[in-house]
Design a protein around this motif. Structure first.
Motif, PDB file in Angstrom:
ATOM      1  N   GLU A  56       8.081 -45.762 -41.077  1.00 18.59           N
ATOM      2  CA  GLU A  56       7.922 -44.307 -41.111  1.00 18.59           C
ATOM      3  C   GLU A  56       8.968 -43.643 -41.995  1.00 18.59           C
ATOM      4  O   GLU A  56       8.688 -42.641 -42.651  1.00 18.59           O
ATOM      5  CB  GLU A  56       8.009 -43.722 -39.705  1.00 18.59           C
ATOM      6  CG  GLU A  56       6.769 -43.966 -38.885  1.00 18.59           C
ATOM      7  CD  GLU A  56       6.864 -43.322 -37.525  1.00 18.59           C
ATOM      8  OE1 GLU A  56       7.411 -42.192 -37.408  1.00 18.59           O
ATOM      9  OE2 GLU A  56       6.385 -43.941 -36.552  1.00 18.59           O
ATOM     10  N   ALA A  57      10.165 -44.178 -42.002  1.00 19.57           N
ATOM     11  CA  ALA A  57      11.247 -43.574 -42.780  1.00 19.57           C
ATOM     12  C   ALA A  57      11.137 -43.872 -44.264  1.00 19.57           C
ATOM     13  O   ALA A  57      11.629 -43.110 -45.096  1.00 19.57           O
ATOM     14  CB  ALA A  57      12.602 -44.052 -42.260  1.00 19.57           C
ATOM     15  N   ARG A  61      11.443 -40.007 -31.951  1.00 15.78           N
ATOM     16  CA  ARG A  61      10.053 -40.256 -31.524  1.00 15.78           C
ATOM     17  C   ARG A  61       9.902 -41.635 -30.877  1.00 15.78           C
ATOM     18  O   ARG A  61       9.023 -41.846 -30.056  1.00 15.78           O
ATOM     19  CB  ARG A  61       9.092 -40.151 -32.704  1.00 15.78           C
ATOM     20  CG  ARG A  61       8.669 -38.751 -33.031  1.00 15.78           C
ATOM     21  CD  ARG A  61       7.427 -38.737 -33.899  1.00 15.78           C
ATOM     22  NE  ARG A  61       7.556 -39.446 -35.155  1.00 15.78           N
ATOM     23  CZ  ARG A  61       7.971 -38.900 -36.299  1.00 15.78           C
ATOM     24  NH1 ARG A  61       8.331 -37.638 -36.335  1.00 15.78           N
ATOM     25  NH2 ARG A  61       8.038 -39.627 -37.400  1.00 15.78           N
ATOM     26  N   HIS A  62      10.738 -42.568 -31.251  1.00 10.35           N
ATOM     27  CA  HIS A  62      10.622 -43.940 -30.747  1.00 10.35           C
ATOM     28  C   HIS A  62      11.664 -44.272 -29.679  1.00 10.35           C
ATOM     29  O   HIS A  62      11.647 -45.378 -29.143  1.00 10.35           O
ATOM     30  CB  HIS A  62      10.745 -44.934 -31.907  1.00 10.35           C
ATOM     31  CG  HIS A  62       9.604 -44.834 -32.866  1.00 10.35           C
ATOM     32  ND1 HIS A  62       8.408 -45.479 -32.664  1.00 10.35           N
ATOM     33  CD2 HIS A  62       9.468 -44.137 -34.021  1.00 10.35           C
ATOM     34  CE1 HIS A  62       7.587 -45.189 -33.650  1.00 10.35           C
ATOM     35  NE2 HIS A  62       8.208 -44.392 -34.487  1.00 10.35           N
ATOM     36  N   GLU A  99      14.490 -37.318 -36.506  1.00 14.16           N
ATOM     37  CA  GLU A  99      13.216 -37.044 -35.837  1.00 14.16           C
ATOM     38  C   GLU A  99      12.421 -38.330 -35.644  1.00 14.16           C
ATOM     39  O   GLU A  99      11.832 -38.542 -34.581  1.00 14.16           O
ATOM     40  CB  GLU A  99      12.383 -36.052 -36.651  1.00 14.16           C
ATOM     41  CG  GLU A  99      12.878 -34.634 -36.579  1.00 14.16           C
ATOM     42  CD  GLU A  99      12.029 -33.692 -37.424  1.00 14.16           C
ATOM     43  OE1 GLU A  99      10.813 -33.942 -37.569  1.00 14.16           O
ATOM     44  OE2 GLU A  99      12.581 -32.717 -37.938  1.00 14.16           O
ATOM     45  N   VAL A 100      12.381 -39.179 -36.658  1.00 14.60           N
ATOM     46  CA  VAL A 100      11.655 -40.450 -36.554  1.00 14.60           C
ATOM     47  C   VAL A 100      12.278 -41.312 -35.459  1.00 14.60           C
ATOM     48  O   VAL A 100      11.567 -41.872 -34.615  1.00 14.60           O
ATOM     49  CB  VAL A 100      11.644 -41.207 -37.905  1.00 14.60           C
ATOM     50  CG1 VAL A 100      11.084 -42.611 -37.740  1.00 14.60           C
ATOM     51  CG2 VAL A 100      10.842 -40.436 -38.942  1.00 14.60           C
ATOM     52  N   ARG A 148       8.695 -50.027 -36.833  1.00 13.66           N
ATOM     53  CA  ARG A 148       7.914 -48.791 -36.993  1.00 13.66           C
ATOM     54  C   ARG A 148       8.781 -47.675 -37.556  1.00 13.66           C
ATOM     55  O   ARG A 148       8.329 -46.898 -38.399  1.00 13.66           O
ATOM     56  CB  ARG A 148       7.297 -48.382 -35.664  1.00 13.66           C
ATOM     57  CG  ARG A 148       6.151 -49.267 -35.261  1.00 13.66           C
ATOM     58  CD  ARG A 148       5.541 -48.816 -33.966  1.00 13.66           C
ATOM     59  NE  ARG A 148       4.377 -49.631 -33.668  1.00 13.66           N
ATOM     60  CZ  ARG A 148       3.877 -49.769 -32.461  1.00 13.66           C
ATOM     61  NH1 ARG A 148       4.422 -49.136 -31.439  1.00 13.66           N
ATOM     62  NH2 ARG A 148       2.813 -50.522 -32.268  1.00 13.66           N
ATOM     63  N   ILE A 149      10.001 -47.572 -37.081  1.00 11.46           N
ATOM     64  CA  ILE A 149      10.923 -46.547 -37.586  1.00 11.46           C
ATOM     65  C   ILE A 149      11.175 -46.763 -39.073  1.00 11.46           C
ATOM     66  O   ILE A 149      11.129 -45.816 -39.860  1.00 11.46           O
ATOM     67  CB  ILE A 149      12.247 -46.572 -36.786  1.00 11.46           C
ATOM     68  CG1 ILE A 149      12.006 -46.056 -35.367  1.00 11.46           C
ATOM     69  CG2 ILE A 149      13.328 -45.754 -37.493  1.00 11.46           C
ATOM     70  CD1 ILE A 149      13.158 -46.297 -34.414  1.00 11.46           C
ATOM     71  N   ASP A 208      15.194 -35.547 -40.923  1.00  8.36           N
ATOM     72  CA  ASP A 208      13.902 -36.230 -40.848  1.00  8.36           C
ATOM     73  C   ASP A 208      14.051 -37.605 -40.208  1.00  8.36           C
ATOM     74  O   ASP A 208      13.227 -38.016 -39.388  1.00  8.36           O
ATOM     75  CB  ASP A 208      13.289 -36.394 -42.243  1.00  8.36           C
ATOM     76  CG  ASP A 208      12.869 -35.076 -42.858  1.00  8.36           C
ATOM     77  OD1 ASP A 208      12.619 -34.109 -42.104  1.00  8.36           O
ATOM     78  OD2 ASP A 208      12.791 -35.018 -44.088  1.00  8.36           O
ATOM     79  N   MET A 247      10.740 -38.832 -46.686  1.00  4.11           N
ATOM     80  CA  MET A 247      11.918 -38.418 -45.946  1.00  4.11           C
ATOM     81  C   MET A 247      12.836 -37.645 -46.868  1.00  4.11           C
ATOM     82  O   MET A 247      13.084 -38.067 -47.976  1.00  4.11           O
ATOM     83  CB  MET A 247      12.710 -39.629 -45.471  1.00  4.11           C
ATOM     84  CG  MET A 247      12.148 -40.446 -44.350  1.00  4.11           C
ATOM     85  SD  MET A 247      12.225 -39.732 -42.739  1.00  4.11           S
ATOM     86  CE  MET A 247      10.483 -39.630 -42.462  1.00  4.11           C
TER      87      MET A 247
END
Length: 89
Positions: free
Chosen positions: A41-42, A13-14, A9-10, A37-38, A6, A1
């Protein structure tokens, strides 16, 4: 990230619907599994420490974004992390 865009965006998406800083996570469709999950991903490094206890105090999209940015910033420059020596601007 690399920063705020960014992370946004993550989160997007959720999430569902339109978001702003005051949107409650539940209203955005972000419940516990999506929240985890966020965070995963981050996180720029799979070995970075994540203070999940602080997630209890995160209730809005803005609080989540700020928490993620703080988590990344705190781990920047940690030996062995993917962001060693790199700072968020």
């Amino acid at each position: 990230m690399s920063g705020t865009s960014d992370i946004e965006e993550v989160i997007a998406r959720h999430a569902v619907g339109e978001l702003d800083d005051d949107t409650p996570l539940a209203a955005a469709g972000i419940e516990s599994l999506a929240l985890l999950r966020i965070v995963v991903e981050a996180a720029p490094d799979t070995d970075m420490e994540i203070d999940t206890a602080r997630l209890i105090d995160v209730h809005t999209v803005g609080e989540l974004r700020n928490w993620l940015l703080e988590m990344i910033e705190q781990n920047a420059g940690v030996p062995g992390s993917a962001n060693e020596g790199e700072r968020i601007r």
